[in-house]
Design a protein around this motif. Structure first.
Motif, PDB file in Angstrom:
ATOM      1  N   ALA A 169       0.925  -1.208   0.072  1.00 45.62           N
ATOM      2  CA  ALA A 169       0.084   0.163  -0.150  1.00 45.62           C
ATOM      3  C   ALA A 169       0.842   1.112  -0.032  1.00 45.62           C
ATOM      4  CB  ALA A 169      -0.952   0.104   1.340  1.00 45.62           C
ATOM      5  N   ILE A 170       1.863   1.149   0.751  1.00 42.07           N
ATOM      6  CA  ILE A 170       2.830   2.296   0.873  1.00 42.07           C
ATOM      7  C   ILE A 170       3.564   2.709  -0.437  1.00 42.07           C
ATOM      8  CG2 ILE A 170       4.876   3.281   1.994  1.00 42.07           C
ATOM      9  CD1 ILE A 170       3.805   1.790   4.545  1.00 42.07           C
ATOM     10  N   ILE A 171       3.787   1.674  -0.996  1.00 41.73           N
ATOM     11  CA  ILE A 171       4.650   1.625  -2.426  1.00 41.73           C
ATOM     12  C   ILE A 171       3.895   2.256  -3.436  1.00 41.73           C
ATOM     13  CG2 ILE A 171       5.909   0.329  -4.416  1.00 41.73           C
ATOM     14  CD1 ILE A 171       6.754  -1.463  -1.979  1.00 41.73           C
ATOM     15  N   ASP A 172       2.667   1.615  -3.580  1.00 43.16           N
ATOM     16  CA  ASP A 172       1.469   2.043  -4.472  1.00 43.16           C
ATOM     17  C   ASP A 172       1.249   3.634  -4.137  1.00 43.16           C
ATOM     18  OD1 ASP A 172       0.936  -0.214  -5.797  1.00 43.16           O
ATOM     19  OD2 ASP A 172      -0.837  -0.583  -4.785  1.00 43.16           O
ATOM     20  N   ALA A 173       1.228   4.307  -2.823  1.00 43.49           N
ATOM     21  CA  ALA A 173       0.704   5.394  -2.764  1.00 43.49           C
ATOM     22  C   ALA A 173       1.832   6.195  -3.001  1.00 43.49           C
ATOM     23  CB  ALA A 173       0.526   5.778  -1.378  1.00 43.49           C
ATOM     24  N   PHE A 174       3.262   5.848  -2.880  1.00 39.31           N
ATOM     25  CA  PHE A 174       4.489   6.469  -3.208  1.00 39.31           C
ATOM     26  C   PHE A 174       4.482   6.694  -4.935  1.00 39.31           C
ATOM     27  CE2 PHE A 174       9.215   5.126  -4.688  1.00 39.31           C
ATOM     28  CZ  PHE A 174       9.486   6.493  -4.457  1.00 39.31           C
ATOM     29  N   ASN A 175       3.921   5.806  -5.610  1.00 43.82           N
ATOM     30  CA  ASN A 175       4.188   5.460  -6.922  1.00 43.82           C
ATOM     31  C   ASN A 175       3.158   6.661  -7.455  1.00 43.82           C
ATOM     32  OD1 ASN A 175       6.213   3.750  -7.651  1.00 43.82           O
ATOM     33  ND2 ASN A 175       4.794   2.422  -7.544  1.00 43.82           N
ATOM     34  N   TYR A 176       1.899   6.836  -6.975  1.00 40.72           N
ATOM     35  CA  TYR A 176       0.712   7.569  -7.509  1.00 40.72           C
ATOM     36  C   TYR A 176       1.423   8.962  -7.271  1.00 40.72           C
ATOM     37  CZ  TYR A 176      -2.667   3.837  -8.945  1.00 40.72           C
ATOM     38  OH  TYR A 176      -3.147   2.914  -9.786  1.00 40.72           O
ATOM     39  N   ILE A 177       1.666   9.421  -6.128  1.00 46.83           N
ATOM     40  CA  ILE A 177       2.359  10.674  -5.976  1.00 46.83           C
ATOM     41  C   ILE A 177       3.228  11.148  -6.931  1.00 46.83           C
ATOM     42  CG2 ILE A 177       3.003  12.262  -4.235  1.00 46.83           C
ATOM     43  CD1 ILE A 177       1.672  10.778  -2.090  1.00 46.83           C
ATOM     44  N   ARG A 178       4.293  10.215  -6.805  1.00 44.60           N
ATOM     45  CA  ARG A 178       5.414  10.650  -7.790  1.00 44.60           C
ATOM     46  C   ARG A 178       4.918  10.830  -9.257  1.00 44.60           C
ATOM     47  NH1 ARG A 178      10.463   6.194  -7.820  1.00 44.60           N
ATOM     48  NH2 ARG A 178       9.040   4.364  -8.139  1.00 44.60           N
ATOM     49  N   TRP A 179       3.904  10.115  -9.698  1.00 38.74           N
ATOM     50  CA  TRP A 179       3.715  10.335 -10.912  1.00 38.74           C
ATOM     51  C   TRP A 179       2.591  11.551 -11.289  1.00 38.74           C
ATOM     52  CZ3 TRP A 179       1.567   4.357 -10.756  1.00 38.74           C
ATOM     53  CH2 TRP A 179       2.766   3.568 -11.170  1.00 38.74           C
ATOM     54  N   GLY A 180       2.411  12.146 -10.163  1.00 35.83           N
ATOM     55  CA  GLY A 180       1.469  13.387 -10.265  1.00 35.83           C
ATOM     56  C   GLY A 180       0.200  13.141 -10.322  1.00 35.83           C
ATOM     57  N   LYS A 181      -0.231  11.938  -9.765  1.00 37.55           N
ATOM     58  CA  LYS A 181      -1.875  11.410  -9.721  1.00 37.55           C
ATOM     59  C   LYS A 181      -2.445  11.953  -8.295  1.00 37.55           C
ATOM     60  CE  LYS A 181      -1.684   9.197 -13.843  1.00 37.55           C
ATOM     61  NZ  LYS A 181      -2.128   9.889 -14.962  1.00 37.55           N
ATOM     62  N   ALA A 182      -1.528  12.344  -7.349  1.00 44.09           N
ATOM     63  CA  ALA A 182      -2.177  12.710  -6.241  1.00 44.09           C
ATOM     64  C   ALA A 182      -1.066  13.957  -5.522  1.00 44.09           C
ATOM     65  CB  ALA A 182      -2.673  11.591  -5.003  1.00 44.09           C
ATOM     66  N   ASN A 183      -1.763  14.637  -4.739  1.00 41.55           N
ATOM     67  CA  ASN A 183      -0.756  15.450  -3.997  1.00 41.55           C
ATOM     68  C   ASN A 183      -0.572  15.023  -2.419  1.00 41.55           C
ATOM     69  OD1 ASN A 183      -1.074  17.669  -5.993  1.00 41.55           O
ATOM     70  ND2 ASN A 183      -2.759  18.361  -5.051  1.00 41.55           N
ATOM     71  N   MET A 184      -1.447  14.276  -1.985  1.00 38.37           N
ATOM     72  CA  MET A 184      -1.424  13.498  -0.957  1.00 38.37           C
ATOM     73  C   MET A 184      -2.061  12.090  -0.705  1.00 38.37           C
ATOM     74  SD  MET A 184      -2.913  15.097   2.893  1.00 38.37           S
ATOM     75  CE  MET A 184      -1.889  16.560   2.597  1.00 38.37           C
ATOM     76  N   ILE A 185      -1.527  11.265  -0.043  1.00 43.65           N
ATOM     77  CA  ILE A 185      -2.260   9.884   0.218  1.00 43.65           C
ATOM     78  C   ILE A 185      -2.304   9.336   1.489  1.00 43.65           C
ATOM     79  CG2 ILE A 185      -2.409   7.545  -0.609  1.00 43.65           C
ATOM     80  CD1 ILE A 185      -1.765   8.375  -3.548  1.00 43.65           C
ATOM     81  N   ILE A 186      -3.208   9.155   2.163  1.00 46.00           N
ATOM     82  CA  ILE A 186      -3.492   8.334   3.461  1.00 46.00           C
ATOM     83  C   ILE A 186      -3.166   6.982   3.095  1.00 46.00           C
ATOM     84  CG2 ILE A 186      -4.899   8.071   5.329  1.00 46.00           C
ATOM     85  CD1 ILE A 186      -6.067  10.552   5.294  1.00 46.00           C
ATOM     86  N   THR A 187      -2.029   6.153   3.709  1.00 44.72           N
ATOM     87  CA  THR A 187      -1.786   4.897   3.537  1.00 44.72           C
ATOM     88  C   THR A 187      -1.369   4.222   4.562  1.00 44.72           C
ATOM     89  OG1 THR A 187      -0.632   3.427   2.005  1.00 44.72           O
ATOM     90  CG2 THR A 187       0.564   5.456   3.090  1.00 44.72           C
ATOM     91  N   GLY A 188      -1.552   2.999   4.720  1.00 43.53           N
ATOM     92  CA  GLY A 188      -1.095   2.107   5.678  1.00 43.53           C
ATOM     93  C   GLY A 188      -1.985   0.872   5.887  1.00 43.53           C
ATOM     94  N   GLY A 189      -2.165   0.115   6.810  1.00 46.84           N
ATOM     95  CA  GLY A 189      -3.207  -1.152   7.003  1.00 46.84           C
ATOM     96  C   GLY A 189      -3.437  -1.355   8.329  1.00 46.84           C
ATOM     97  N   SER A 190      -4.482  -2.268   8.495  1.00 41.02           N
ATOM     98  CA  SER A 190      -4.914  -2.611   9.811  1.00 41.02           C
ATOM     99  C   SER A 190      -5.348  -4.086   9.723  1.00 41.02           C
ATOM    100  CB  SER A 190      -6.306  -1.793   9.881  1.00 41.02           C
ATOM    101  OG  SER A 190      -7.174  -1.729   8.947  1.00 41.02           O
ATOM    102  N   GLU A 191      -5.203  -4.691  10.817  1.00 44.17           N
ATOM    103  CA  GLU A 191      -5.793  -5.943  10.810  1.00 44.17           C
ATOM    104  C   GLU A 191      -6.302  -6.338  12.210  1.00 44.17           C
ATOM    105  OE1 GLU A 191      -6.559  -7.897   8.434  1.00 44.17           O
ATOM    106  OE2 GLU A 191      -4.270  -8.392   7.673  1.00 44.17           O
ATOM    107  N   ALA A 192      -7.265  -7.070  12.386  1.00 44.43           N
ATOM    108  CA  ALA A 192      -7.966  -7.266  13.337  1.00 44.43           C
ATOM    109  C   ALA A 192      -8.116  -9.164  13.533  1.00 44.43           C
ATOM    110  CB  ALA A 192      -9.205  -6.752  13.966  1.00 44.43           C
ATOM    111  N   PRO A 193      -7.353  -9.785  13.484  1.00 49.14           N
ATOM    112  CA  PRO A 193      -7.304 -11.178  13.176  1.00 49.14           C
ATOM    113  C   PRO A 193      -7.437 -12.166  14.314  1.00 49.14           C
ATOM    114  CG  PRO A 193      -5.015 -10.640  13.058  1.00 49.14           C
ATOM    115  CD  PRO A 193      -5.916  -9.376  13.497  1.00 49.14           C
ATOM    116  N   ILE A 194      -7.454 -11.728  15.491  1.00 56.36           N
ATOM    117  CA  ILE A 194      -7.424 -12.450  16.671  1.00 56.36           C
ATOM    118  C   ILE A 194      -8.886 -12.842  16.999  1.00 56.36           C
ATOM    119  CG2 ILE A 194      -6.710 -12.471  19.080  1.00 56.36           C
ATOM    120  CD1 ILE A 194      -4.660 -10.381  18.686  1.00 56.36           C
ATOM    121  N   THR A 195      -9.125 -13.860  16.419  1.00 55.34           N
ATOM    122  CA  THR A 195     -10.554 -14.470  16.137  1.00 55.34           C
ATOM    123  C   THR A 195     -10.278 -15.814  16.349  1.00 55.34           C
ATOM    124  OG1 THR A 195     -10.772 -14.577  13.884  1.00 55.34           O
ATOM    125  CG2 THR A 195     -11.397 -12.481  14.916  1.00 55.34           C
TER     126      THR A 195
END
Length: 413
Positions: A169-195
């Motif tokens: 996700a971070i790499i994708d955000a990095f690429n879209y911004i450096r390609w000029g497709k966005a000025n800012m991107i919120i990125t990262g990840g979340s998980e709730a697998p303890i089930t």
């Protein structure tokens, strides 16, 4: 291409419910592992995980809203809000058509899916599903909810690459911004697998540690007695921003994204290539993308989950790429946080960035007797954090299916 910088971060982890506590406990070598409190584990071989501590969701999101979300989406909102505050963003003053969200989760709403299916079976005479069932379980819903929360109309999607997801996700955000497709991107990840489903599934695949008698030290990367990973939960959020855009709004620039590399082991459903073939390719791709050489890397946050084959194959790949570079310091922060699966890359990117900012390499804890004498080839930062001048830090994440993602972060200059 445009430069991409980091201007905000947020963390919700088993060793800290905010960025400052997370980093302080990483440096202190605190273990987040303990007995699972959320459900009865007596029927399982593993009874422990790295749960969040002293965390009350209603302190952050009203019950009337959170009931619409699976836990993984709520975790995302908490971490993102901290990152937005950290970056001092006033969305009213910005072009929200050019601000996006690229979020990751490996399992999505596994807790909701498990509970709803059990409830459905129990309702023999009148089986039915919660009307929020589908929006709660689909993995892309977190990115959508984040965009709705802040009115962001730019690029919006979720990527899934198992335990490499956060980094992807971070790499994708990095690429879209450096390609000029966005000025800012919120990125990262979340998980709730303890089930029950998460615990049972990973136990069946022989991925989890069963060292119940030594739960707090069970995540022991590179140790001869390691027997599997310890599951964790939480979220990590980063604000990635185009450099000139950050400067124009007077943002505090924390670090810079230097490059990213992705590859595949093309080897096994759940196991890593024994020679670290995909990891070798991914790290080299990241170095090439950053325009630097192996000698420029000062620190690597390893994937190092504490599985017998995985740890070994990663260090083989590191040796193939770096040789035995004396200045290179490695660490395995999953020894403290456990493995946050799709969120692992996000919180480990944050750890890498904080290491640059603070000039400190967090430790690898719990490792007493290093397998194959790897400690004679590399500085694994065993037991205690070390001060170290870090210009470039690398973060590795690998996932079931052979997914490889490596990101490189740079001190802002």
């Amino acid at each position: 291409m445009k430069r991409v910088v980091i201007t905000g971060m947020g963390a919700l982890t088993p060793i800290g419910n905010n960025l400052n506590d997370y980093w302080a406990n990483l440096k202190a070598g605190v273990s987040g592992a303990g007995e699972i409190t959320r459900f009865d584990t007596s029927k399982f071989k593993t009874h422990f995980a790295c749960e969040l501590k002293n965390f009350n969701l209603e302190d952050h999101i009203p019950r009337s809203e959170s009931r619409k979300y699976d836990r993984f989406t709520s975790y995302a909102l908490v971490a993102v809000e901290e990152a937005v505050q950290h970056a001092k963003i006033d969305f009213e003053t910005l072009n929200r058509n050019k601000i996006g969200v690229i979020w990751g989760s490996g399992n999505g709403g596994i807790e909701t899916f498990t509970e709803e299916m059990i409830d459905y079976v129990k309702r023999e005479e009148n089986p039915k599903f919660n009307p929020f069932f589908i929006p709660k379980i689909i993995a892309d819903i977190a990115s959508g909810v984040i965009s709705m929360r802040y009115g962001l109309r730019g690029i919006n999607f979720t990527c899934i690459s198992a335990c490499a997801t956060g980094t992807t996700a971070i790499i994708d955000a990095f690429n879209y911004i450096r390609w000029g497709k966005a000025n800012m991107i919120i990125t990262g990840g979340s998980e709730a697998p303890i089930t029950a489903a998460g615990l049972g599934g990973f136990t069946a695949s022989r991925a989890l540690s069963t060292n119940n008698e030594q739960a707090t030290t069970a995540s022991r990367p590179f140790d001869k007695t390691r027997d599997g990973f310890v599951m964790g939960e939480g979220a990590g959020a980063l604000i990635l921003e185009e450099y000139e855009h950050a400067r124009a709004r007077g943002a505090n620039i924390i670090a810079e994204v230097a490059g990213g590399g992705m590859a595949a082991d093309a080897y096994h459903l759940t196991g890593t290539h024994p020679e670290g073939e995909g990891a070798f390719l991914g790290m080299n791709e990241a170095l090439e993308d950053a325009g630097i050489t192996a000698n420029d890397i000062d620190h690597i946050n390893l994937h190092a989950t504490s599985t017998p084959i995985g740890d070994q194959s990663e260090l083989i790949a590191v040796e193939r790429v770096f040789g035995t570079e004396p200045n290179l310091k490695l660490s395995a922060t999953k020894s403290m946080t456990g493995h946050l699966l799709g969120a692992a890359g996000a919180i480990e990117a944050i750890a890498s960035i904080k290491a640059i900012e603070d000039g400190t390499v967090p430790p690898t804890i719990n490792t007493k007797e290093v397998d194959e004498d790897w400690d004679k080839k590399f500085d694994l930062t065993l037991g205690k954090a070390q001060a170290h001048d870090i210009r470039y830090a690398m973060s590795n994440t690998f996932g079931f299916g052979g997914h490889i993602a490596t990101a490189i972060f740079k001190r802002f200059e």
